[in-house]
Motif scaffolding. Structure first.
Motif, PDB file in Angstrom:
ATOM      1  N   GLU A   1      -2.921   1.049  10.874  1.00 31.38           N
ATOM      2  CA  GLU A   1      -2.284  -0.083  10.603  1.00 31.38           C
ATOM      3  C   GLU A   1      -1.058  -0.042  11.213  1.00 31.38           C
ATOM      4  OE1 GLU A   1      -1.781   0.390   5.944  1.00 31.38           O
ATOM      5  OE2 GLU A   1       0.195  -0.231   6.635  1.00 31.38           O
TER       6      GLU A   1
ATOM      7  N   LEU B   1       5.789   3.879   1.914  1.00 32.56           N
ATOM      8  CA  LEU B   1       6.957   4.980   2.016  1.00 32.56           C
ATOM      9  C   LEU B   1       7.499   4.747   3.438  1.00 32.56           C
ATOM     10  CD1 LEU B   1       4.145   8.010   1.107  1.00 32.56           C
ATOM     11  CD2 LEU B   1       6.579   7.690   0.300  1.00 32.56           C
TER      12      LEU B   1
ATOM     13  N   THR C   1       0.978  -1.255   0.037  1.00 27.08           N
ATOM     14  CA  THR C   1       0.113   0.032   0.025  1.00 27.08           C
ATOM     15  C   THR C   1       0.912   1.249   0.049  1.00 27.08           C
ATOM     16  OG1 THR C   1      -0.383   0.006   2.473  1.00 27.08           O
ATOM     17  CG2 THR C   1      -2.022  -1.474   1.228  1.00 27.08           C
TER      18      THR C   1
ATOM     19  N   THR D   1       0.844   3.428  10.595  1.00 26.58           N
ATOM     20  CA  THR D   1       0.463   4.494   9.847  1.00 26.58           C
ATOM     21  C   THR D   1      -1.023   4.238   9.341  1.00 26.58           C
ATOM     22  OG1 THR D   1       1.219   5.598   7.821  1.00 26.58           O
ATOM     23  CG2 THR D   1       1.185   3.258   7.761  1.00 26.58           C
ATOM     24  N   SER D   2      -1.300   5.058   8.370  1.00 26.46           N
ATOM     25  CA  SER D   2      -2.732   5.274   7.887  1.00 26.46           C
ATOM     26  C   SER D   2      -3.973   5.509   8.872  1.00 26.46           C
ATOM     27  CB  SER D   2      -3.261   3.900   7.096  1.00 26.46           C
ATOM     28  OG  SER D   2      -2.482   3.975   5.698  1.00 26.46           O
TER      29      SER D   2
ATOM     30  N   GLU E   1       0.887   4.046   1.600  1.00 25.19           N
ATOM     31  CA  GLU E   1       1.590   4.562   2.994  1.00 25.19           C
ATOM     32  C   GLU E   1       2.682   3.449   3.406  1.00 25.19           C
ATOM     33  OE1 GLU E   1      -1.585   3.832   2.246  1.00 25.19           O
ATOM     34  OE2 GLU E   1      -3.099   5.446   3.071  1.00 25.19           O
TER      35      GLU E   1
ATOM     36  N   SER F   1      -4.236   0.504   5.200  1.00 29.11           N
ATOM     37  CA  SER F   1      -4.996   1.429   4.625  1.00 29.11           C
ATOM     38  C   SER F   1      -6.427   1.718   5.063  1.00 29.11           C
ATOM     39  CB  SER F   1      -4.888   1.886   3.072  1.00 29.11           C
ATOM     40  OG  SER F   1      -5.361   0.858   2.335  1.00 29.11           O
TER      41      SER F   1
ATOM     42  N   ALA G   1       0.280  10.345   5.294  1.00 28.97           N
ATOM     43  CA  ALA G   1      -0.579   9.452   5.581  1.00 28.97           C
ATOM     44  C   ALA G   1      -1.775  10.457   6.579  1.00 28.97           C
ATOM     45  CB  ALA G   1      -0.332   8.176   6.047  1.00 28.97           C
TER      46      ALA G   1
END
Lengths: 269, 182, 437
Positions: free
Chosen positions: C311, B124, B119, C297-298, B121, C342, C254
């Motif tokens: 996540e 990165l 994905t 993140t996300s 994110e 995500s 994000a």
């Protein structure tokens, strides 16, 4: 009026009705049924199967209903129609058709086959000519009976024994098979898994609605989902209006002149 | 910054000089008069064009090319969804560290990349981890952390265009880029 | 007379017996509902900057048809199936002809030009069978804004018939892509939900990723690599003003706004790890919510603002977790085969959409916030980055094919109606904005 006489009249009436219906249906359905067969998306097929199993032995078990024998010759016309909904779920279709045929013969409910033909407009996008055709025959096909006759029959029947389990199952099946294809339940709503609605239906002898479907009760409605709850009831109401006139066994009219429908989409989500 | 500025200026002037040298095409007006003056139809001495001066590229000390020449590569590769350094990556980074030790004025940026099979994110973040792993290794070999910066591009800048194992293997990488030198 | 009485008497007896019949209807048709949306009438056609009113009446009907058919729940009938109502019939349409055409609902209205240069667009919804007027609303718009009236009318129809709020008067922000994959040019672009009024917001000079709308105003957050400094930015589309978010010497990315638009949550990297931070837009202060040696993140807020789904690979692989808005009490909610990333909390609150990675495929899935009821909605090579429609009914996402081509798509949360959203260039990272005011 003796019971024997009433039964005789009932039987005679049924014959008349059957002839009228089969003529009407043959004219109305035959030409258009072909193109509509494939695209229908239709969920009640599996449902029909489960509900239908009990009535199967009804041929033997319904001695007081005189018309099955008379009806039998007429049947061959109809069987193709119940197959209409089957394409989407071929695996389940075969038993259903058999089951449905059994019922059909038992009740001489040739009309029960109407619903599939009604379901098709929903599926065939843009087939506007077919749609227009479809709605006319229904009205035309309706048999007209004299008021007096109706009353006589009606007077006679309540004296009979209570609706047998088989008759009830058969009648339920006939109603369900006609209403379900017309119902667009609002699947996907946040509260659909919790919601049901009960409507009271009043029908005329010719299967048309005698009064707008009446709201009886609803489960799952909360302060937060009023708009959804309202729309939900309206889809149920629309299903009834859209499918009327219902085609149901005339001899059981006293049992279907008023009944309740519980719209419950939980199995569909 | 005060130290970097003169360096930048030097680098800039070198660059300009380099550009001037390769651009040995004469400005248009220099040869326009020639055909006009040719009375006899023969080309006189003034109209002749000397052969281009030879240009040979030379690896500048402290340049990206010098790094690649000394270390074998500016790029290390990673297994899928991993930022661990394998033997080959360690060797390459070790050689890079050695070269950086000989060129103390060089600063580098380490770019971390991921393949497209993640994905956005997560890629990165994974690219950042890869760049960081390379940086930590170099630091352990004595390269001052103030000389290194890291940046992750996730899956946004693949080295190779393609949606297959070979392309993904080449795209899971960390690249050491010289950002300033001599 | 006596006979009538007798019949009535019998009927009274018969009724209770018959009323005992109650039938469960547990199945229905999933076919789209046929709806008639004829051209909206006007009086005598009047020329306006947006075209004459008769032409606008046709276009308004077209936009509504397009919106409704795009849901997969409605099937607008072809215009030839019935005569369009005249101005005089708007309040008493000839229902018979619509019934004959098998329409269940009728959407009509009118378009008139006002002396002050504005337009009034009326919108009425009828139930064709009960002949009941279900909804009626007029909108006054500038000639330039007439499409919004058509979208608002669509929203009224949709919400009245489904019981859910509409989503047509809304916009989508996304990343427009061009050029070879190794040197992809990415630009922010915004358009109406139906693709109209498309505009590029950035030139493509800097790499930009993951734009997201504030739920409350004309503000976007996005990530930009401007000056090789990858970090979060906030951009006000109305004023054109932009500002970096916080001042980190490492990457921030994000981002997503809280439901009240006051907080932006995003990840900041530190020494290879990523932690979730919360940024207060007004005071410009930042608070760290997670820590540890993992990629967190996300982040995405629940609609009540009390919880955050995100996540993390803290358990060894990329999975979904829910924690309190202050960062406490993180609980893993995704299990099963493969990875999960995500996540985005539905504005309705009942579901979380996410990207399920398993068996070499990236698919859009939904799961309840307690981790139950996971359902896969799409099946393709690489679908990712879900974003909810404002009513929590439809999910936008980006699909990358094996040849590298990427496009925007949407799918109903029932898993039906997977459709492409047309964009002028290739596209990714879609985010659905709130309903416009």
């Amino acid at each position: 009026m003796t019971e024997g006489r009433a039964l005789g009249i009932a039987a005679g009436l049924h014959l008349l009705l059957l002839v009228a219906l089969s003529l009407g249906l043959a004219g109305a359905i035959a030409p258009e049924s072909e193109p509509d067969v494939t695209p229908i998306e239709f969920l009640d097929v599996s449902d029909v199967a489960t509900v239908t199993t009990p009535p199967k032995p009804s041929m033997e078990a319904a001695p007081q209903d005189p018309e099955p024998p008379a009806a039998a010759p007429e049947m061959p016309e109809a069987p193709p129609a119940p197959q209409v909904p089957s394409p989407p779920t071929p695996a389940k279709a075969a038993p259903d058709v058999a089951a449905q045929d059994a019922i059909a013969e038992a009740v001489a409910a040739a009309p029960a086959r109407q619903p599939p033909s009604k379901a098709k407009p929903a599926a065939t996008a843009g087939q506007n000519a077919a749609l227009v055709d479809r709605s006319k025959p229904k009205a035309a096909a309706k048999p007209r009976e004299t008021e007096d006759f109706e009353k006589t029959v009606e007077d006679a029947i309540p004296k009979q024994a209570k609706l047998s389990a088989i008759q009830a199952a058969t009648l339920e099946q006939a109603i369900r098979a006609q209403i379900a294809p017309c119902w667009n339940p609002p699947i996907g709503g946040a509260d659909v898994a919790e919601m049901t609605a009960v409507l009271r239906i009043r029908l005329n002898r010719d299967g048309t609605v005698a009064a707008p479907p009446e709201f009886v009760s609803q489960s799952g409605a909360t302060a937060g989902n009023q708009a959804y709850a309202r729309a939900f009831v309206e889809t149920a109401r629309r299903a009834v209006l859209r499918c009327a006139p219902l085609q149901l066994p005339a001899d059981l009219f006293p049992y279907w002149r008023e009944f309740e429908l519980n719209f419950d989409p939980r199995l569909m989500t | 910054m005060t130290k970097a500025l003169p360096l930048l200026l030097v680098a800039g002037s070198l660059l300009l000089a380099g550009c001037g040298k390769t651009r040995d095409v004469l400005p248009p007006e220099a040869w326009q008069p020639a055909p006009a003056q040719a009375g006899t139809g023969a080309i006189d001495q003034a109209g002749t064009v000397p052969p281009p001066e030879p240009v040979r590229s030379t690896t500048l000390a402290g340049s990206q090319a010098a790094l690649v020449e000394a270390a074998g590569s500016d790029t290390i590769l990673f297994p899928f969804d991993s930022y661990g350094l394998d033997e080959k990556a360690r060797q390459t980074l070790g050689a890079q560290a050695e070269w950086l030790g000989r060129n103390p004025e060089v600063r580098v940026s380490i770019e971390g990349h991921a393949d497209e099979r993640g994905t956005r994110e997560y890629n990165l973040a994974l690219g950042e981890r890869r760049a960081n792993a390379a940086k930590n290794f170099l630091a352990a070999q004595g390269v001052g952390t103030e000389r290194m910066s890291i940046i992750s591009y996730g899956a946004e800048r693949p080295a190779v265009d393609g949606s297959n194992e070979e392309a993904w293997a080449l795209n899971r990488r960390a690249v050491t880029l010289v950002v300033s030198g001599r | 007379m006596i006979r009538t009485f007798a019949a009535l008497f019998l009927a009274l007896i018969a009724v209770p017996a018959a009323a005992q019949l109650r039938i469960d209807i547990t199945s229905g048709s999933q076919a789209a509902m046929p709806v008639a949306i004829p051209a909206f009438p006007t009086g005598a056609p009047v020329a306006t900057p947006a075209g004459n009113t008769a032409e606008l009446g046709r276009q308004v009907a077209d936009i509504i048809s397009n919106n409704l058919s795009g849901t997969g729940l409605f099937r607008p009938l072809p215009a030839g199936a019935f005569a369009a109502p005249t101005m005089n019939q708007v309040n008493a349409p000839p229902f018979g002809s619509f019934r004959t055409a098998a329409a269940q609902a009728l959407v009509t209205g009118f378009v008139t030009a006002n002396p002050d240069g504005t337009l009034t667009i009326g919108c009425t919804l009828y139930d064709v069978f009960s002949e009941e007027k279900l909804a009626a609303q007029g909108f006054t718009v500038t000639p330039a804004g007439w499409r919004r009236a058509a979208h608002k009318c669509s929203d009224i129809v949709y919400s009245r018939l489904t019981g859910e709020s509409g989503y047509f008067d809304s916009r989508i922000v996304y990343v427009a892509e061009s050029g070879p994959r190794t040197k992809r040019v990415k630009r922010l672009a915004v358009m109406d939900q139906d693709g109209a009024n498309h505009r590029f917001l950035t030139s493509g000079a800097s790499l930009v990723l993951m734009p997201r709308f504030s739920p409350v105003n004309e503000t976007l957050s996005y990530m930009s690599f401007q000056n090789d400094r990858p970090r979060m930015w906030i951009y006000n589309m109305g004023t054109g003003q932009q500002q970096p978010v916080g001042d980190f010497d490492s990457m921030s990315f994000a981002g997503r706004f809280s439901p009240d638009g006051r907080t932006l949550v995003f990840s900041v990297t530190r020494a290879g790890n990523s932690d979730i931070h919360a940024y207060d837009v007004a005071s410009r202060t930042t608070r760290r919510l997670t820590s540890g040696n993992s990629i967190d993140t996300s982040p995405s807020f629940s609609p009540d603002g009390r919880a955050i789904v995100f996540e993390s690979d803290r358990g060894g692989s990329q999975q979904l977790y829910v924690m309190n808005a202050d960062g406490s009490g993180a609980q893993r909610i995704s299990f099963g085969e493969g990875r999960a990333g995500s996540p985005v909390w539905s504005p309705r609150g009942d579901l979380i959409a996410f990207t399920r990675i398993q068996g070499g495929k990236f698919r859009i899935a939904v799961i309840r916030p307690d981790g139950s009821g996971e359902r896969l909605l799409t099946d393709s090579w690489q679908d990712e980055g879900p974003s909810w429609s404002p009513n929590g009914r439809v999910i936008l996402f980006s699909r990358t094919e094996r040849n590298g081509r990427s496009s925007l798509r949407s799918i109903d949360l029932t898993g039906r109606n997977d459709r492409r959203i047309p964009t002028p260039l290739e596209a990714s990272d879609p985010a659905w904005g709130p309903l416009l005011r």
